[in-house]
Design a protein around this motif. Structure first.
Motif, PDB file in Angstrom:
ATOM      1  N   THR A   5       1.602   9.706   3.559  1.00 22.68           N
ATOM      2  CA  THR A   5       2.017  10.877   2.774  1.00 22.68           C
ATOM      3  C   THR A   5       1.162  12.088   3.135  1.00 22.68           C
ATOM      4  O   THR A   5       0.005  11.946   3.544  1.00 22.68           O
ATOM      5  CB  THR A   5       1.976  10.681   1.233  1.00 22.68           C
ATOM      6  OG1 THR A   5       0.623  10.680   0.782  1.00 22.68           O
ATOM      7  CG2 THR A   5       2.690   9.422   0.798  1.00 22.68           C
ATOM      8  N   THR A  41      -4.438   5.721  -2.620  1.00 19.66           N
ATOM      9  CA  THR A  41      -3.213   5.027  -2.192  1.00 19.66           C
ATOM     10  C   THR A  41      -2.544   4.325  -3.369  1.00 19.66           C
ATOM     11  O   THR A  41      -1.321   4.244  -3.421  1.00 19.66           O
ATOM     12  CB  THR A  41      -3.515   3.990  -1.088  1.00 19.66           C
ATOM     13  OG1 THR A  41      -4.434   3.022  -1.579  1.00 19.66           O
ATOM     14  CG2 THR A  41      -4.064   4.649   0.162  1.00 19.66           C
ATOM     15  N   THR A  42      -3.337   3.854  -4.316  1.00 27.64           N
ATOM     16  CA  THR A  42      -2.788   3.212  -5.519  1.00 27.64           C
ATOM     17  C   THR A  42      -2.107   4.253  -6.402  1.00 27.64           C
ATOM     18  O   THR A  42      -1.011   4.025  -6.908  1.00 27.64           O
ATOM     19  CB  THR A  42      -3.906   2.496  -6.310  1.00 27.64           C
ATOM     20  OG1 THR A  42      -4.546   1.560  -5.439  1.00 27.64           O
ATOM     21  CG2 THR A  42      -3.357   1.775  -7.518  1.00 27.64           C
ATOM     22  N   MET A  43      -2.752   5.412  -6.571  1.00 27.51           N
ATOM     23  CA  MET A  43      -2.180   6.473  -7.411  1.00 27.51           C
ATOM     24  C   MET A  43      -0.858   6.973  -6.844  1.00 27.51           C
ATOM     25  O   MET A  43       0.061   7.277  -7.586  1.00 27.51           O
ATOM     26  CB  MET A  43      -3.152   7.648  -7.542  1.00 27.51           C
ATOM     27  CG  MET A  43      -4.369   7.328  -8.369  1.00 27.51           C
ATOM     28  SD  MET A  43      -5.435   8.753  -8.710  1.00 27.51           S
ATOM     29  CE  MET A  43      -5.911   9.296  -7.084  1.00 27.51           C
ATOM     30  N   VAL A  44      -0.777   7.059  -5.520  1.00 27.52           N
ATOM     31  CA  VAL A  44       0.434   7.556  -4.874  1.00 27.52           C
ATOM     32  C   VAL A  44       1.515   6.478  -4.854  1.00 27.52           C
ATOM     33  O   VAL A  44       2.693   6.773  -4.759  1.00 27.52           O
ATOM     34  CB  VAL A  44       0.107   8.056  -3.441  1.00 27.52           C
ATOM     35  CG1 VAL A  44       1.348   8.424  -2.666  1.00 27.52           C
ATOM     36  CG2 VAL A  44      -0.828   9.239  -3.497  1.00 27.52           C
ATOM     37  N   GLY A  45       1.097   5.225  -4.951  1.00 30.84           N
ATOM     38  CA  GLY A  45       2.053   4.121  -4.978  1.00 30.84           C
ATOM     39  C   GLY A  45       2.482   3.621  -3.615  1.00 30.84           C
ATOM     40  O   GLY A  45       3.611   3.156  -3.451  1.00 30.84           O
ATOM     41  N   LEU A  46       1.591   3.676  -2.646  1.00 32.75           N
ATOM     42  CA  LEU A  46       1.918   3.134  -1.324  1.00 32.75           C
ATOM     43  C   LEU A  46       2.018   1.617  -1.413  1.00 32.75           C
ATOM     44  O   LEU A  46       1.303   0.985  -2.191  1.00 32.75           O
ATOM     45  CB  LEU A  46       0.845   3.509  -0.306  1.00 32.75           C
ATOM     46  CG  LEU A  46       0.761   4.963   0.125  1.00 32.75           C
ATOM     47  CD1 LEU A  46      -0.362   5.144   1.127  1.00 32.75           C
ATOM     48  CD2 LEU A  46       2.066   5.433   0.731  1.00 32.75           C
ATOM     49  N   PRO A  47       2.888   1.018  -0.610  1.00 28.32           N
ATOM     50  CA  PRO A  47       3.010  -0.447  -0.626  1.00 28.32           C
ATOM     51  C   PRO A  47       1.696  -1.148  -0.290  1.00 28.32           C
ATOM     52  O   PRO A  47       1.347  -2.152  -0.894  1.00 28.32           O
ATOM     53  CB  PRO A  47       4.063  -0.748   0.451  1.00 28.32           C
ATOM     54  CG  PRO A  47       4.777   0.535   0.670  1.00 28.32           C
ATOM     55  CD  PRO A  47       3.836   1.642   0.293  1.00 28.32           C
ATOM     56  N   SER A  54      -1.935  -0.676  -0.778  1.00 32.00           N
ATOM     57  CA  SER A  54      -2.825   0.201  -1.518  1.00 32.00           C
ATOM     58  C   SER A  54      -4.022  -0.561  -2.073  1.00 32.00           C
ATOM     59  O   SER A  54      -4.085  -1.790  -2.010  1.00 32.00           O
ATOM     60  CB  SER A  54      -2.058   0.877  -2.663  1.00 32.00           C
ATOM     61  OG  SER A  54      -1.528  -0.090  -3.541  1.00 32.00           O
TER      62      SER A  54
END
Length: 170
Positions: free
Chosen positions: A75, A125-131, A133
């Motif tokens: 992203t 990466t967790t906040m953005v919701g990446l697979p 993360s």
């Protein structure tokens, strides 16, 4: 120093920065994994050869070039954060070199760019919701990121030392 000399120094520095950004682009095409590439070597070199701020600029632009050539897989938001982290790491590397020595600067640069960057980015990466993360992101990225850091930083340091010893440029 007169205005002509100041202008010449500024112009020379801008030419070096442009050349190093171009080398970052070439390095951005040599990928290790995803957006991990050999793009930051010119930035680390610039931090030693020019100054830490110029190095941070070159490295930040280098990461943006790598992210662009990779299609921003993490992203745009995460790549902007990485750009800032990259600039900070190179700046700290350059300042550490000036205040201590090359070995300490290289170790700090490798730890910050490899482990530190992966640690800093994993929660985002967790906040953005990446697979991929969180912890999975960290453990997947820390090895290749540290390897790329070793290659980029050691190459920059060796090239700088070689140029400095032989007085090839300046």
């Amino acid at each position: 120093m007169n205005k002509y000399q100041e202008s010449r120094i500024t112009t020379t520095k801008l030419v070096y920065i442009a050349l190093l950004v171009a080398l970052s682009f070439i390095g951005s095409l040599i990928k290790i994994q995803g957006t991990i590439a050999l793009d930051s070597m010119p930035g680390f070199f610039a931090a030693l050869f020019l100054d830490p701020i110029s190095g941070a600029l070159v490295a930040s632009l280098g990461h943006l070039l790598t992210a662009t050539t990779s299609g921003f897989p993490l992203t745009i938001l995460i790549h902007m954060v990485i750009t800032i982290i990259m600039g900070l790491v190179v700046y700290i590397f350059g300042v550490t070199y000036k205040k201590s020595n090359g070995i300490i600067a290289c170790i700090i640069g490798i730890v910050l760019n490899g482990i530190g960057s992966a640690l800093a980015i994993a929660p985002i990466t967790t906040m953005v919701g990446l697979p991929l993360s969180g912890k999975a992101f960290f453990f997947t990225m820390v090895g290749p990121l540290t390897l790329a850091s070793v290659v980029n930083i050691i190459m920059a340091y060796i090239i700088y030392r070689t140029i400095n010893k032989t007085n090839l440029i300046r």
